[in-house]
Design a protein around this motif. Sequence first.
Motif, mmCIF file in Angstrom:
data_model
loop_
_atom_site.group_PDB
_atom_site.id
_atom_site.type_symbol
_atom_site.label_atom_id
_atom_site.label_comp_id
_atom_site.label_asym_id
_atom_site.label_seq_id
_atom_site.Cartn_x
_atom_site.Cartn_y
_atom_site.Cartn_z
ATOM 1 N N UNK A 286 18.473 30.062 -19.182
ATOM 2 C CA UNK A 286 17.731 28.811 -18.993
ATOM 3 C C UNK A 286 16.321 28.964 -19.554
ATOM 4 N N UNK A 287 15.722 30.117 -19.284
ATOM 5 C CA UNK A 287 14.329 30.318 -19.673
ATOM 6 C C UNK A 287 14.234 31.453 -20.694
ATOM 7 N N UNK A 474 29.576 16.941 -22.405
ATOM 8 C CA UNK A 474 29.709 18.319 -22.903
ATOM 9 C C UNK A 474 28.493 18.716 -23.746
ATOM 10 N N UNK A 475 28.043 17.827 -24.599
ATOM 11 C CA UNK A 475 26.883 18.136 -25.442
ATOM 12 C C UNK A 475 25.596 18.189 -24.613
ATOM 13 N N UNK A 476 25.510 17.308 -23.611
ATOM 14 C CA UNK A 476 24.324 17.325 -22.731
ATOM 15 C C UNK A 476 24.236 18.660 -21.989
ATOM 16 N N UNK A 480 21.222 21.971 -22.222
ATOM 17 C CA UNK A 480 20.380 22.486 -21.134
ATOM 18 C C UNK A 480 20.197 23.986 -21.377
ATOM 19 N N UNK A 481 18.986 24.444 -21.265
ATOM 20 C CA UNK A 481 18.768 25.882 -21.438
ATOM 21 C C UNK A 481 18.630 26.267 -22.900
ATOM 22 N N UNK A 482 18.926 27.528 -23.170
ATOM 23 C CA UNK A 482 18.560 28.088 -24.474
ATOM 24 C C UNK A 482 19.765 28.575 -25.285
ATOM 25 N N UNK A 503 30.851 23.882 -29.459
ATOM 26 C CA UNK A 503 32.263 23.567 -29.212
ATOM 27 C C UNK A 503 32.808 23.891 -27.815
ATOM 28 N N UNK A 504 32.526 25.091 -27.258
ATOM 29 C CA UNK A 504 33.092 25.319 -25.919
ATOM 30 C C UNK A 504 32.268 24.635 -24.825
ATOM 31 N N UNK A 505 32.939 24.214 -23.760
ATOM 32 C CA UNK A 505 32.250 23.519 -22.665
ATOM 33 C C UNK A 505 31.469 24.526 -21.827
ATOM 34 N N UNK A 506 30.183 24.218 -21.601
ATOM 35 C CA UNK A 506 29.287 25.179 -20.974
ATOM 36 C C UNK A 506 29.001 24.850 -19.499
#
Length: 530
Positions: A286-287, A474-476, A480-482, A503-506
């Motif tokens: 995230x940071x 999925x793109x949003x 988020x994060x880095x 491409x993969x869902x995070x």
Amino acid sequence: MSLQQFDVVIVGAGFAGMYLLHRLRPLGFSVRVVEAGTDVGGTWYWNRYPGARVDIESMQYSYQFDEALQQEWQWTEKYAPQPELLKYARHVADRFDLRCDIRFETRIASASYDEEALRWSLKAEDGSAYDARFVVMATGCLSKPNWPHIKGIGDFAGETYHTAMWPREKVDFTGQRVAVIGTGSSGIQSIPVIAEEAAQLTVFQRTPNYAIPAHNALLDKDYESWVKGHYTEFRDQAKQTPPGIYGRFRVGKALDAKPEERQAEYEERWNAGGLAFMGAYGDLMVSKEANDTAAEFVRNKIRDIVDDPETAEILCPKNIIGGKRLCVDTNYYATYNKSHVHLIDVCDNPIEAITPAGIRANGTNFEIDALVFATGFDAMTGALTAVDIKGKDNTKLGDRWVDGPISYLGLAISGFPNLFTVTGPGSPSVFTNMIPTIEQHVDWITDCINWMSKRDYTFIEAENEAEQAWWDHHQEVAAVGIKTTTESWYLGSNVHGKARVFMPYYGGFPDYCRKCEEIVADGYAGFAFS
Ligand code: NA7
């Protein structure tokens, strides 16, 4: 050759294809699996390169659909090597009598949807043809080899290998001058083993990678007994974690910890080994500042291990840790202490050419006897678009995805009715333990086909709006994060000319599963049926 008709044709006999067959057959569906290789195993059939090994602990990297199977199978090592993974796949095929419904050595070339008949027509390279109500692409996320875009790529006169298409017979590098291009997981696993045989090994590195030691060993018998005695809880707890892996994931922030606490935490995880290193803190992805603390820890380890400071610095990654997939290694960095192993940095100056004698880089001709491409895959979409898939209105999947893939949950694509993908783009797939993820997809697809059959439905299609909404979400989540600050195969940026789309869902395995279950509970919301 005569046309063969089935309810379901499954493309690929890896772990997904095998389990699909096992699930669909007893429900009364006629099923045929079509597989390009001569045997089952998918990833573990093709990736036979020296040192190939799973990066998830063996006790977790297995099917859980059959209690007797998971109790009887015995892994020998903490991280199973490729031959044992292939043996496991073969065992499953035999145990559940799968081979009789698999056609091997047959590569599907095209699949076209007939809008009148509501059926798919598939043709293989060998001329065989299949007609099916449903098609399931069980072709894997990492199965189409990626050849780099280098001048003279086919010109080398000696033996050329790709880690993802390794020969079935042993390759003997004894006494040879070998070059390896690529330092992803395949390079990092194979380089130490190739170095044991080769007279000279030259590694061409474009981007250095982070590798955490595997500390691989024979499987601890007490640990095996404990897991086997608690498999239900063990699997259930794994499913509650974002990557679907049993382990210690801390939610606290790296920056809230005192430097010495952080150091101790990283040290403990380094000593334990493996991908769980990234579970040290919840904010590492995230940071950037938090990430730097873990990244610098690993860089310092590299500096400790590698004797030559210049080589060590070249091996130290500059990007964030975890942006590219973390590697799990055995003796990787230490291999560069061997006097016959050389590292060539081609980060700023790309390899100039492959020549009949070897490789030209940084103005030098490197003469070699064997050339190994460890250059990865056209990930997530490559194996799908390699088949000439034509859906409604004769639209080609490759054209639909020319600006990047879009899919409803990585399971289905609007405009391509009655076609499912296992672990497709938009599903968590490669961010998780693949076999449980595959089982979740296969169960969902099987239940869906069965549900349709009970209602005499012969048509299912993902709706455009639902697909778009999922893709936006999925793109949003990815933004988020880095994570997306690093070029990687997750983004397609490793393949020349490929659209740069994450491409993969995070969003993690639990949230994804919940979404899939909600859709079912809502009468398969987002799908049209007839
Ligand atoms: P990866 O991780 O995609 O690695 C491929 C490597 O090949 C990577 O280091 C690339 O550098 C390198 N590469 C690609 N093209 C070139 C050129 N033209 N010149 C130099 N180097 C190049 O594939 P793997 O097979 O190792 O691993 C894939 C996944 O399998 C892995 O993540 C695990 O999940 C299992 P780059 O980083 O693009 O600069």
